[in-house]
Design an enzyme around this catalytic site. Structure first.
Site: not given
Length: 484
Positions: A17, A119
């Site tokens: 990520h 995110d």
């Protein structure tokens, strides 16, 4: 009037990520001189790769990384309680951003806080952004198709009291407005077939509807039907900005495995000796591994196919141990007797693989993949057709999208799944694997042609005037409008 904008990026913990987030940040900084970015890094207690990766980056003057303390979280099991792990960081994020705003206010020409870029797993931080009076955006690191599924599953549950868990173990299909074809229940992501996880999925999707925009790591030419579906009909979906493929093409610095650069040189030398487009590459991501029975079926399929191959083979951690698979100390322990000797001229088996460098090599003609979204985008970028073998998370959905919706992959399996617990395993037999590999490696097939065409479009999308370039500009305009 001061028109310098500061964005706070909050990636989910984990190097995958973080890597995508950093690439998006670089694109923004490159495009707009008056944006600066602070990345707040949440660290899992057992993740050593994050520091290695951050150390490999050359720090720019407009991007900074701030490690959030994790001393209080040492005994925490993030897999069981991932949302609460994020939630625990709210106070730490608030303190960090307060300090940031304060330190900037004392400089001569301070940037102003313009928003949070979160995110997809970090939606609980929207509350923190609200406290600072700035909007939030989501950076969605999977496909637009999966975003559509998440929003539809949540709408079904909230508005029609229908739960897609009811489709578990059935032969039925689900109509999803953002997909051309109905999706078979057997390829729905595992999280939606499990009560607790599906509730988390619904909560995330509700939060997506609260943000000012959703930046998706995809591009118009790949998922045009899905992307257009967001703006025709269903209300309260924020503007969606496909700005991809956002790729880290120097990605091999993230995980140099046990062999590091020595292994990489050896692999590249071997590939240099192979004819163009002749090698099938098998790699199942940072968490992908198989039990011994399945490894033997793959080996048998490769041998029977007569195909040149490069196989990244990793060993599962023993039960009860967390963390990524590791390299075998001795490959002969797991492979069929004599396999390495019999395939010495045409195949190579290794542990960790420098995936980006391998996909970029002219000798690679096909990719047997776990269908992680980044791997799919890399494969398309380098014009390598795929054969699907999903393992966990949303990979079964991705496989369906690549094979059925978009026609850029052949199927080995679409409904294979192995959760981290290792339960519910099916064995894919060698005949099925061999058939998929042969189909994948055919010289002239429609899929190879389609991948070539989409690959060219992926590169154009990122160039000046391309769809992703233009939409990144629209996103930047939206961010800058927060200052007025």
């Amino acid at each position: 009037m001061n028109n310098k904008a500061e964005l706070v990026f909050i990636p989910a913990p984990g190097v995958g990520h973080l890597g995508s987030t950093v690439e998006l940040a670089k694109l923004l900084l490159h495009r707009h001189q008056r944006i600066s970015i602070t990345v707040l890094v949440m660290k899992l207690p057992f993740d050593s790769k994050v520091n290695t990766y951050l150390n490999s980056l050359s720090a720019g003057d407009r991007i900074s990384f701030l490690h959030l303390p994790n001393d209080d979280l040492q005994g925490f099991n993030p897999k069981k309680l991932f949302p609460s792990f994020i939630e625990c960081h709210k106070t730490l994020v608030k303190e960090a951003v307060s300090k940031l705003v304060h330190s900037e206010s004392v400089s001569d020409d301070p940037p102003r806080l313009a928003g949070f870029v979160l995110d997809l797993f970090c939606t609980s931080m929207i509350d923190v952004a609200d406290e600072f009076g700035v909007p939030s955006y989501i950076f969605f690191t999977s496909s637009a198709g999966y975003l559509g599924l998440m929003l539809h599953a949540q709408a079904l549950y909230d508005e029609q009291n229908k739960h897609i868990i009811e489709l578990k173990d059935s032969d039925s299909e689900l109509e999803v407005p953002s997909l051309v074809n109905p999706i078979p229940a057997r390829v729905l992501p595992s999280v939606y077939l499990e009560k607790d996880w599906s509730m988390i999925g619904f909560q995330l999707a509700r939060s997506f509807r609260r943000v000012k925009g959703i930046v998706v790591n995809s591009f118009m030419e790949l998922e045009s039907y899905t992307i257009k579906s967001f703006s025709n009909g269903e209300t309260n979906i924020p503007p969606v900005y496909p700005v991809g493929p956002v790729l880290n093409l120097e990605g091999n610095s993230i995980d140099l495995g046990s062999g590091g650069s020595k292994t990489k040189t050896e692999i590249m030398d071997w590939l240099d000796d192979q004819p163009p487009s002749s090698v099938v590459f098998l790699c199942f991501g940072s968490m992908g591994s198989f039990d011994e029975d399945q490894v033997k079926e793959i080996a048998c399929a490769l041998e029977q196919s007569g195909q040149r191959f490069l196989w990244s083979l990793r060993q599962r951690r023993p039960k009860g141990q967390s963390g990524a698979p590791r390299d075998y100390t001795n490959l002969t322990d797991v492979l069929p007797e004599g396999f390495l000797d019999r395939t010495v001229g045409i195949g190579k088996v290794m542990g960790w693989a420098p995936q980006v460098s391998i996909l970029a090599h002219k000798a690679i003609g096909g990719f047997v993949s776990h269908c992680g979204w980044n791997s799919i985008l890399e494969s398309i970028w380098f014009e390598v057709p795929m054969a699907t073998w999903p393992i966990y998370a949303e990979q079964q959905f991705n496989a369906f999208e690549m094979v059925i919706e978009l026609g850029v992959a052949v199927e080995i399996k679409m409904d294979y799944r192995k959760e981290f617990s290792g339960e519910n395993q099916m064995i894919v037999r060698s005949r099925e694997i061999e058939k998929g590999i042969k189909k994948l490696m055919e010289d002239e097939n429609a899929i190879r042609k389609r991948v070539k065409e989409i690959s060219e479009k992926s590169k154009k999308a990122m160039m000046e005037g391309g769809s992703s370039f233009t939409l990144l500009g629209c996103f930047i305009d939206d961010v800058m409008s927060n200052l007025s």
